[in-house]
Design a protein around this motif. Structure first.
Motif, PDB file in Angstrom:
ATOM      1  N   TYR A   1      76.586  17.730  61.481  1.00  0.00           N
ATOM      2  CA  TYR A   1      77.540  17.995  60.408  1.00  0.00           C
ATOM      3  C   TYR A   1      76.797  18.171  59.094  1.00  0.00           C
ATOM      4  O   TYR A   1      75.692  17.668  58.906  1.00  0.00           O
ATOM      5  N   VAL A   2      77.424  18.955  58.214  1.00  0.00           N
ATOM      6  CA  VAL A   2      76.839  19.296  56.929  1.00  0.00           C
ATOM      7  C   VAL A   2      77.692  18.661  55.842  1.00  0.00           C
ATOM      8  O   VAL A   2      78.889  18.915  55.762  1.00  0.00           O
ATOM      9  N   ILE A   3      77.046  17.840  55.015  1.00  0.00           N
ATOM     10  CA  ILE A   3      77.718  17.144  53.919  1.00  0.00           C
ATOM     11  C   ILE A   3      77.425  17.906  52.627  1.00  0.00           C
ATOM     12  O   ILE A   3      76.345  18.474  52.462  1.00  0.00           O
ATOM     13  N   ASN A   4      78.368  17.886  51.721  1.00  0.00           N
ATOM     14  CA  ASN A   4      78.198  18.515  50.417  1.00  0.00           C
ATOM     15  C   ASN A   4      76.950  17.946  49.739  1.00  0.00           C
ATOM     16  O   ASN A   4      76.860  16.747  49.470  1.00  0.00           O
ATOM     17  N   ALA A   5      75.976  18.783  49.449  1.00  0.00           N
ATOM     18  CA  ALA A   5      74.706  18.338  48.868  1.00  0.00           C
ATOM     19  C   ALA A   5      74.830  17.987  47.386  1.00  0.00           C
ATOM     20  O   ALA A   5      73.908  17.391  46.823  1.00  0.00           O
ATOM     21  N   ALA A   6      75.938  18.317  46.766  1.00  0.00           N
ATOM     22  CA  ALA A   6      76.122  17.985  45.356  1.00  0.00           C
ATOM     23  C   ALA A   6      76.397  16.495  45.158  1.00  0.00           C
ATOM     24  O   ALA A   6      76.341  15.997  44.041  1.00  0.00           O
ATOM     25  N   LEU A   7      76.655  15.777  46.241  1.00  0.00           N
ATOM     26  CA  LEU A   7      76.922  14.340  46.145  1.00  0.00           C
ATOM     27  C   LEU A   7      75.632  13.581  45.867  1.00  0.00           C
ATOM     28  O   LEU A   7      74.535  14.021  46.217  1.00  0.00           O
ATOM     29  N   GLU A   8      75.764  12.420  45.259  1.00  0.00           N
ATOM     30  CA  GLU A   8      74.627  11.519  45.043  1.00  0.00           C
ATOM     31  C   GLU A   8      74.184  10.954  46.392  1.00  0.00           C
ATOM     32  O   GLU A   8      74.949  10.970  47.366  1.00  0.00           O
ATOM     33  N   ASP A   9      72.965  10.440  46.439  1.00  0.00           N
ATOM     34  CA  ASP A   9      72.426   9.897  47.690  1.00  0.00           C
ATOM     35  C   ASP A   9      73.296   8.763  48.242  1.00  0.00           C
ATOM     36  O   ASP A   9      73.493   8.665  49.454  1.00  0.00           O
ATOM     37  N   ASN A  10      73.808   7.905  47.364  1.00  0.00           N
ATOM     38  CA  ASN A  10      74.664   6.803  47.819  1.00  0.00           C
ATOM     39  C   ASN A  10      75.938   7.331  48.465  1.00  0.00           C
ATOM     40  O   ASN A  10      76.406   6.787  49.473  1.00  0.00           O
ATOM     41  N   ASP A  11      76.512   8.384  47.886  1.00  0.00           N
ATOM     42  CA  ASP A  11      77.740   8.966  48.437  1.00  0.00           C
ATOM     43  C   ASP A  11      77.479   9.620  49.791  1.00  0.00           C
ATOM     44  O   ASP A  11      78.314   9.537  50.701  1.00  0.00           O
ATOM     45  N   VAL A  12      76.330  10.269  49.930  1.00  0.00           N
ATOM     46  CA  VAL A  12      75.960  10.873  51.213  1.00  0.00           C
ATOM     47  C   VAL A  12      75.831   9.781  52.273  1.00  0.00           C
ATOM     48  O   VAL A  12      76.336   9.919  53.390  1.00  0.00           O
ATOM     49  N   GLU A  13      75.190   8.671  51.912  1.00  0.00           N
ATOM     50  CA  GLU A  13      75.041   7.546  52.845  1.00  0.00           C
ATOM     51  C   GLU A  13      76.399   6.970  53.231  1.00  0.00           C
ATOM     52  O   GLU A  13      76.601   6.575  54.380  1.00  0.00           O
ATOM     53  N   GLN A  14      77.329   6.935  52.290  1.00  0.00           N
ATOM     54  CA  GLN A  14      78.670   6.435  52.593  1.00  0.00           C
ATOM     55  C   GLN A  14      79.386   7.334  53.590  1.00  0.00           C
ATOM     56  O   GLN A  14      80.076   6.843  54.491  1.00  0.00           O
ATOM     57  N   VAL A  15      79.228   8.638  53.463  1.00  0.00           N
ATOM     58  CA  VAL A  15      79.851   9.571  54.414  1.00  0.00           C
ATOM     59  C   VAL A  15      79.240   9.360  55.801  1.00  0.00           C
ATOM     60  O   VAL A  15      79.960   9.295  56.803  1.00  0.00           O
ATOM     61  N   ILE A  16      77.907   9.236  55.871  1.00  0.00           N
ATOM     62  CA  ILE A  16      77.240   9.011  57.154  1.00  0.00           C
ATOM     63  C   ILE A  16      77.717   7.701  57.770  1.00  0.00           C
ATOM     64  O   ILE A  16      77.987   7.630  58.980  1.00  0.00           O
ATOM     65  N   THR A  17      77.859   6.667  56.960  1.00  0.00           N
ATOM     66  CA  THR A  17      78.346   5.372  57.446  1.00  0.00           C
ATOM     67  C   THR A  17      79.777   5.483  57.952  1.00  0.00           C
ATOM     68  O   THR A  17      80.118   4.920  58.994  1.00  0.00           O
ATOM     69  N   ARG A  18      80.633   6.213  57.228  1.00  0.00           N
ATOM     70  CA  ARG A  18      82.024   6.388  57.670  1.00  0.00           C
ATOM     71  C   ARG A  18      82.090   7.083  59.019  1.00  0.00           C
ATOM     72  O   ARG A  18      82.872   6.699  59.892  1.00  0.00           O
TER      73      ARG A  18
END
Length: 130
Positions: free
Chosen positions: A11-28
Motif C-alpha cells: 500500500y502507498v501512503i500519502n508522502a506529505a504526512l509527517e513520519d509519525n503520521d506515516v507510522e500511525q497509518v502503518i500501525t493502524r
C-alpha cells in the motif's frame, strides 16, 4: 475450521504526512489485520518514492509491503478498510504462494552473496594499486 492463507499487500501512503503520521497509518493497518485474526510475518517499509503517475494530485508516496496470513474472509474487509483510510492512496493484496516466497528468499541471498563478492574483488583491486 477456517483455512488460513498467506497474503501480501502493498500500500502507498500519502508522502506529505509527517513520519509519525506515516507510522500511525502503518500501525493502524497492522492492528486491523491482527484484530481480525491475522498474523503479520513481515512488514517492509520501502520509504518515500515518486509515483509512476499522479494519484489525487500527489506525486510521491510512502510504500509499505506487508506479508501476513489470515482467513480469506478478512480480505474484503481489509480492502474496505484501505478504501476508507484517507491517507492510503493505493493498495493491492494478493495471495502469496509458498514457492514464490522461498524463491524470493533464495534470490535475495544470492544477490547479497554476489554483491559481497563484487565488493571483495573491488577491495582487492584497490589494495593492489597501493
Amino acid at each position: 475450521m477456517s483455512v488460513r492463507r498467506l497474503y501480501e499487500t502493498t500500500y502507498v501512503i500519502n508522502a506529505a504526512l509527517e513520519d509519525n503520521d506515516v507510522e500511525q497509518v502503518i500501525t493502524r493497518v497492522s492492528e486491523y489485520i491482527t484484530n481480525h485474526g491475522g498474523t503479520i510475518q513481515e512488514t517492509n517499509k520501502w520509504g518515500r518514492r515518486r509515483l509512476g503517475y499522479p494519484i489525487n494530485k500527489k506525486f510521491n508516496g510512502f510504500y509499505v509491503h506487508c506479508i501476513f496470513d489470515c482467513a480469506p474472509s478478512v480480505i474484503p474487509q481489509l480492502d474496505r478498510f484501505f478504501i476508507l483510510e484517507d491517507n492510503v492512496l493505493r493498495h493491492l493484496t494478493l495471495q502469496l504462494e509458498e514457492k514464490l516466497r522461498t524463491f524470493r528468499k533464495t534470490r535475495a541471498i544470492a544477490q547479497a552473496e554476489r554483491a559481497a563478492m563484487l565488493a571483495a574483488a573491488e577491495a582487492e583491486k584497490t589494495a593492489g594499486k597501493h
